[in-house]
Design a protein around this motif. Structure first.
Motif, PDB file in Angstrom:
ATOM      1  N   PRO A 109      78.409   2.778  32.774  1.00  0.00           N
ATOM      2  CA  PRO A 109      77.196   2.665  31.680  1.00  0.00           C
ATOM      3  C   PRO A 109      77.131   1.305  31.084  1.00  0.00           C
ATOM      4  N   SER A 110      78.270   0.497  30.970  1.00  0.00           N
ATOM      5  CA  SER A 110      78.023  -1.030  30.457  1.00  0.00           C
ATOM      6  C   SER A 110      77.160  -1.930  31.346  1.00  0.00           C
ATOM      7  N   GLY A 111      76.884  -1.384  32.537  1.00  0.00           N
ATOM      8  CA  GLY A 111      76.294  -2.374  33.432  1.00  0.00           C
ATOM      9  C   GLY A 111      77.078  -2.944  34.694  1.00  0.00           C
ATOM     10  N   THR A 112      78.539  -3.011  34.318  1.00  0.00           N
ATOM     11  CA  THR A 112      79.415  -3.371  35.166  1.00  0.00           C
ATOM     12  C   THR A 112      79.227  -2.470  36.663  1.00  0.00           C
ATOM     13  N   PHE A 113      79.201  -3.174  37.620  1.00  0.00           N
ATOM     14  CA  PHE A 113      79.161  -2.610  39.013  1.00  0.00           C
ATOM     15  C   PHE A 113      80.587  -2.445  39.983  1.00  0.00           C
ATOM     16  N   TRP A 114      81.089  -1.180  40.100  1.00  0.00           N
ATOM     17  CA  TRP A 114      82.433  -1.016  40.854  1.00  0.00           C
ATOM     18  C   TRP A 114      81.738  -0.992  42.196  1.00  0.00           C
ATOM     19  N   ILE A 115      82.546  -1.579  43.187  1.00  0.00           N
ATOM     20  CA  ILE A 115      82.070  -1.526  44.659  1.00  0.00           C
ATOM     21  C   ILE A 115      83.499  -1.513  45.409  1.00  0.00           C
ATOM     22  N   GLY A 116      83.334  -0.585  46.545  1.00  0.00           N
ATOM     23  CA  GLY A 116      84.483  -0.676  47.421  1.00  0.00           C
ATOM     24  C   GLY A 116      84.429  -1.003  48.731  1.00  0.00           C
ATOM     25  N   LEU A 132      82.092  -5.928  39.333  1.00  0.00           N
ATOM     26  CA  LEU A 132      81.222  -7.110  39.188  1.00  0.00           C
ATOM     27  C   LEU A 132      80.967  -6.844  37.583  1.00  0.00           C
ATOM     28  N   HIS A 133      81.356  -7.821  36.961  1.00  0.00           N
ATOM     29  CA  HIS A 133      81.460  -7.679  35.489  1.00  0.00           C
ATOM     30  C   HIS A 133      80.714  -8.969  34.931  1.00  0.00           C
ATOM     31  N   ARG A 134      79.396  -8.931  34.500  1.00  0.00           N
ATOM     32  CA  ARG A 134      78.751  -9.785  33.770  1.00  0.00           C
ATOM     33  C   ARG A 134      78.793 -11.267  35.039  1.00  0.00           C
ATOM     34  N   GLY A 135      78.481 -10.804  36.292  1.00  0.00           N
ATOM     35  CA  GLY A 135      78.390 -11.957  37.078  1.00  0.00           C
ATOM     36  C   GLY A 135      79.863 -12.497  37.854  1.00  0.00           C
ATOM     37  N   GLU A 136      80.905 -11.906  37.327  1.00  0.00           N
ATOM     38  CA  GLU A 136      82.255 -12.295  37.910  1.00  0.00           C
ATOM     39  C   GLU A 136      82.751 -11.172  38.504  1.00  0.00           C
ATOM     40  N   LEU A 137      83.150 -11.399  39.608  1.00  0.00           N
ATOM     41  CA  LEU A 137      83.612 -10.472  40.689  1.00  0.00           C
ATOM     42  C   LEU A 137      85.224 -10.416  40.890  1.00  0.00           C
ATOM     43  N   SER A 138      86.055  -9.152  40.319  1.00  0.00           N
ATOM     44  CA  SER A 138      87.299  -9.308  40.330  1.00  0.00           C
ATOM     45  C   SER A 138      87.800  -7.810  41.054  1.00  0.00           C
ATOM     46  N   ARG A 139      89.077  -8.187  41.951  1.00  0.00           N
ATOM     47  CA  ARG A 139      89.512  -7.123  42.506  1.00  0.00           C
ATOM     48  C   ARG A 139      90.485  -6.261  41.569  1.00  0.00           C
ATOM     49  N   LEU A 140      89.904  -5.041  41.664  1.00  0.00           N
ATOM     50  CA  LEU A 140      90.727  -3.862  40.551  1.00  0.00           C
ATOM     51  C   LEU A 140      91.926  -3.313  41.402  1.00  0.00           C
ATOM     52  N   TYR A 141      91.478  -2.738  42.590  1.00  0.00           N
ATOM     53  CA  TYR A 141      92.702  -1.883  43.412  1.00  0.00           C
ATOM     54  C   TYR A 141      92.697  -2.425  44.687  1.00  0.00           C
ATOM     55  N   GLU A 142      93.978  -2.426  45.441  1.00  0.00           N
ATOM     56  CA  GLU A 142      94.139  -2.851  46.642  1.00  0.00           C
ATOM     57  C   GLU A 142      94.740  -1.852  47.589  1.00  0.00           C
ATOM     58  N   GLU A 286      71.016   6.626  36.312  1.00  0.00           N
ATOM     59  CA  GLU A 286      71.955   5.672  36.580  1.00  0.00           C
ATOM     60  C   GLU A 286      71.805   4.395  35.776  1.00  0.00           C
ATOM     61  N   PRO A 287      72.646   3.796  35.129  1.00  0.00           N
ATOM     62  CA  PRO A 287      72.455   2.621  34.434  1.00  0.00           C
ATOM     63  C   PRO A 287      71.849   1.291  35.163  1.00  0.00           C
ATOM     64  N   ASP A 288      71.383   0.302  34.747  1.00  0.00           N
ATOM     65  CA  ASP A 288      71.040  -0.883  35.275  1.00  0.00           C
ATOM     66  C   ASP A 288      72.181  -1.554  35.509  1.00  0.00           C
ATOM     67  N   VAL A 289      72.256  -2.516  36.683  1.00  0.00           N
ATOM     68  CA  VAL A 289      73.401  -3.554  36.674  1.00  0.00           C
ATOM     69  C   VAL A 289      73.075  -4.691  35.846  1.00  0.00           C
ATOM     70  N   ARG A 290      74.114  -5.193  34.995  1.00  0.00           N
ATOM     71  CA  ARG A 290      74.051  -6.375  34.301  1.00  0.00           C
ATOM     72  C   ARG A 290      74.578  -7.606  34.812  1.00  0.00           C
ATOM     73  N   LEU A 291      73.857  -8.605  35.060  1.00  0.00           N
ATOM     74  CA  LEU A 291      74.530  -9.818  36.027  1.00  0.00           C
ATOM     75  C   LEU A 291      74.713 -10.886  35.272  1.00  0.00           C
ATOM     76  N   SER A 292      74.609 -10.717  33.870  1.00  0.00           N
ATOM     77  CA  SER A 292      74.976 -11.859  32.707  1.00  0.00           C
ATOM     78  C   SER A 292      75.325 -11.166  31.485  1.00  0.00           C
ATOM     79  N   THR A 293      75.538 -12.182  30.551  1.00  0.00           N
ATOM     80  CA  THR A 293      76.070 -11.544  29.095  1.00  0.00           C
ATOM     81  C   THR A 293      74.680 -11.662  28.178  1.00  0.00           C
ATOM     82  N   ASP A 294      73.653 -12.011  28.727  1.00  0.00           N
ATOM     83  CA  ASP A 294      72.221 -11.742  27.824  1.00  0.00           C
ATOM     84  C   ASP A 294      72.101 -10.449  27.734  1.00  0.00           C
TER      85      ASP A 294
END
Length: 294
Positions: A109-116, A132-142, A286-294
């Protein structure tokens, strides 16, 4: 097993149908055949279906705005122009690992995109889940074998995901403002035979609608993991659901014929087709993806 009114939305048989989503603004449903590199576009008002050939193995997408989508593929995330299908690489994703591809994904709902991601041959623990949170991609689970069932509570405080390799659905507390974990995942549902936990979506009441691969159904669970009902799907390898329609009361369900021999296909005459179940649910957009903090 419960039967509800069901129709075939698309009779084209998907090798690996996955990643359905719905754009309420245009009354359009989207889904993929991952293995055949196809993107399906269905105008629900007219019934017109367009099949777009892709140069990548797409598996999911999120809407950015009225003109753009963020498409998840085997080598990265692409911005796709809906008008002409033009795609531009936005972020690489495991592009240096030829053994993996993308799989399940959904927008918080915040616009952050979870990807597997997962091994192309479903190799054990080769996959991961990213945010993918505001343009930054981080690994959550391995060390995930087959990531699936990524979905979120309506208020964004709970995340769900599955490892189909373990046949377990997990629940994790989230920061609602960011869509990022603020706790450790805990097992919510573990299936013992009768099919695998695959794609899922959460309705407006917080119920989890989960496709059961090999079980030919949608299982509905409470946020506490209590099984509520099972709805029959006409294809055995049902893969992922999405709420569709202007009132979000119907459920689109993809399926697949991957791994089926000729005898299995004959025994499952609707294999690989895409369906609409009239479930009379209270779905949500479905919420939209947010690519930045704007």
């Amino acid at each position: 097993m419960e039967d509800v009114p069901t129709t075939v939305l698309c009779s084209e048989r998907c090798h690996l149908g996955e990643g359905p989503t719905y754009d309420a603004a245009t009354d359009t449903a989207w889904w993929f055949d991952i293995a055949e590199r196809k993107l399906f576009e269905a105008s629900l008002g007219t019934g017109r279906i367009v099949i777009h050939a892709l140069n990548v193995m797409g598996s999911a997408l999120g809407r950015i705005d009225a003109h753009r989508q963020l498409l998840v593929a085997d080598d990265g995330l692409y911005i796709r122009e809906t008008a002409d299908g033009r795609m531009t690489l936005y972020r690489p994703l495991e592009a240096d690992n030829a053994a993996t591809r993308s799989n399940d994904a959904r927008v918080h709902p915040s616009g952050t995109f979870w990807i597997g991601t997962m091994g192309r041959q479903a190799e054990r623990e080769l996959g991961a889940i990213y945010a993918l949170h505001r343009g930054e991609l981080s690994r959550l689970y391995e060390q995930i074998t087959i990531p699936n069932a990524i979905c979120f509570s309506p208020d964004g405080t709970i995340g769900y995901f599955a490892d189909t390799g373990k046949n377990t659905l997990f629940r994790v507390d989230l920061d609602a403002s960011t869509g990022l974990p603020c706790g450790e995942p805990a097992a919510l549902v573990t299936r013992r035979g009768g099919g695998g936990i695959d794609g899922a979506v959460v309705d407006a009441d917080g119920l989890i609608w989960n496709a059961r691969w090999g079980g030919g159904c949608i299982d509905v669970y409470s946020p506490h993991g209590e099984h509520q009902r099972s709805l029959r799907v006409p294809a055995r390898q049902s893969s992922c659901p999405a709420f569709i329609g202007q009132d979000f009361s119907r459920l689109l369900v993809t399926s697949a014929w991957q791994g089926m021999d000729d005898d299995a296909k004959r025994a499952d005459p609707d294999h690989g087709r895409t369906f609409v179940l009239d479930v009379a649910a209270r779905g949500r957009p479905e919420p939209d993806v947010r690519l930045s903090t704007d």
